[in-house]
Scaffold this motif. Structure first.
Motif, PDB file in Angstrom:
ATOM      1  N   LYS A   1     -31.508  43.501  37.250  1.00 30.23           N
ATOM      2  CA  LYS A   1     -30.996  44.339  38.344  1.00 30.23           C
ATOM      3  C   LYS A   1     -31.399  43.766  39.697  1.00 30.23           C
ATOM      4  O   LYS A   1     -30.613  43.776  40.652  1.00 30.23           O
ATOM      5  CB  LYS A   1     -31.532  45.764  38.191  1.00 30.23           C
TER       6      LYS A   1
ATOM      7  N   TYR B   1     -34.064  46.578  48.501  1.00 28.35           N
ATOM      8  CA  TYR B   1     -34.654  46.223  47.218  1.00 28.35           C
ATOM      9  C   TYR B   1     -35.605  47.315  46.729  1.00 28.35           C
ATOM     10  O   TYR B   1     -36.347  47.911  47.506  1.00 28.35           O
ATOM     11  CB  TYR B   1     -35.421  44.906  47.328  1.00 28.35           C
ATOM     12  N   ASP B   2     -35.589  47.546  45.428  1.00 33.04           N
ATOM     13  CA  ASP B   2     -36.489  48.505  44.797  1.00 33.04           C
ATOM     14  C   ASP B   2     -37.890  47.896  44.755  1.00 33.04           C
ATOM     15  O   ASP B   2     -38.088  46.832  44.160  1.00 33.04           O
ATOM     16  CB  ASP B   2     -35.998  48.798  43.371  1.00 33.04           C
TER      17      ASP B   2
ATOM     18  N   GLU C   1     -29.081  42.573  42.827  1.00 34.66           N
ATOM     19  CA  GLU C   1     -29.292  43.016  44.208  1.00 34.66           C
ATOM     20  C   GLU C   1     -29.412  41.827  45.162  1.00 34.66           C
ATOM     21  O   GLU C   1     -28.896  41.847  46.276  1.00 34.66           O
ATOM     22  CB  GLU C   1     -30.573  43.851  44.294  1.00 34.66           C
TER      23      GLU C   1
END
Length: 303
Positions: A39, A2-3, A43
């Motif tokens: 996004k 994960y960002d 994810e």
């Protein structure tokens, strides 16, 4: 994986109770924040938020991820602080320049993150309306500065000792008085529809906006009021009072203190790029760290 910046966005939405309030807190535009949340949901492979008329609430999956995200973000803050100690960021001073809009809506969350990670570094913030920030950095009065440039425009030559790194690109949008016919549609408004419209103009003689003003004039917009000095709050107030329409950065439209209508334009080629300028060829750990935080916070929005 994960960002982390998207995890931080989800935590902000959970705390603020709505995407709009979270965007204001983080200094994002609402569409940019919504895009990052979408996004993150892709994810995660699950819906994380439920939107309703009062705001936004977390799903079960969202609550689980927020709990984990807080732990991850706390650990990253600790790691930044420990790395700062290793790299010598345990003192000194960082001088940051900014223009008004960025200073209000973009800079605070980044300054806050820097202060949490490096509490021993003294922060000094000065206001420089573009292109004064470039001059201040080149002259050594600031270590780095936020500045902006518009499209279309003639390229600006930077001093040889200064480099610029884009951190955020946003479209210019139409703002009107509330209820104005041009703000009623849902799609993009062709620029040609501005023909004959009274325009609150940011003075065609202002170098940063000269190319934009020329494009509006070519579309047939008729200047009604000239604002000789940069001041988007004033522009939006005049628009809200019904004195004309204006074309402003999306961030300006979404954070206007007076009520305005907003419409995206077609084509979407009128833009403003916000960049951080800094001196090259020197060792500056604090400035480098601050630029990294800027990239983490806003770099994903660069077109």
């Amino acid at each position: 994986m994960y960002d982390p910046t998207r995890l931080a966005a989800l935590v902000a939405v959970s705390e603020a109770g709505s995407i709009t309030r979270a965007a204001e807190r983080l200094g994002y535009t609402v569409p940019a924040l919504s895009q990052q949340l979408a996004k993150l949901e892709r994810e995660a492979g699950a819906a994380l938020l439920v939107r309703h008329h009062r705001g936004t609430r977390l799903t079960g999956a969202g609550e689980l991820l927020v709990a984990r995200a807080r732990r991850v973000l706390d650990e990253m803050d600790r790691a930044r602080h420990e790395l700062a100690q290793l790299s010598g960021l345990t003192g000194g001073r960082l001088r940051v320049g900014t223009f008004t809009m960025a200073g209000i809506h973009l800079l605070p969350p980044v300054l806050s993150a820097f202060r949490r990670a490096h509490p021993d570094v003294e922060l000094a913030v000065s206001q420089y309306e573009p292109p004064e920030g470039v001059t201040a950095v080149a002259a050594g009065r600031a270590d780095l500065a936020l500045t902006h440039a518009y499209e279309p425009a003639e390229p600006v030559q930077l001093p040889a000792t200064v480099a610029a790194e884009p951190v955020l690109v946003e479209e210019l949008v139409l703002v009107t008085a509330p209820g104005h016919a041009l703000a009623a549609g849902s799609g993009r408004l062709p620029l040609a529809e501005l023909a004959g419209q009274p325009l609150i103009s940011m003075a065609p003689t202002l170098p940063p906006r000269r190319g934009v003003e020329a494009a509006l004039a070519q579309a047939g917009a008729t200047p009604a009021v000239l604002v000789e000095n940069p001041g988007y709050a004033l522009v939006c107030a005049l628009v809200s009072a019904g004195l004309g329409v204006a074309v402003v950065p999306e961030m300006v439209a979404r954070t206007a203190t007076t009520p305005v209508g907003m419409r995206l334009l077609e084509p979407g080629s009128l833009r403003r790029t916000i960049s951080v300028v800094y001196r090259t060829g020197e060792t500056a750990p604090a400035a480098d760290t601050f630029r990294a935080l800027l990239r983490g916070a806003f770099g994903r929005s660069v077109a």
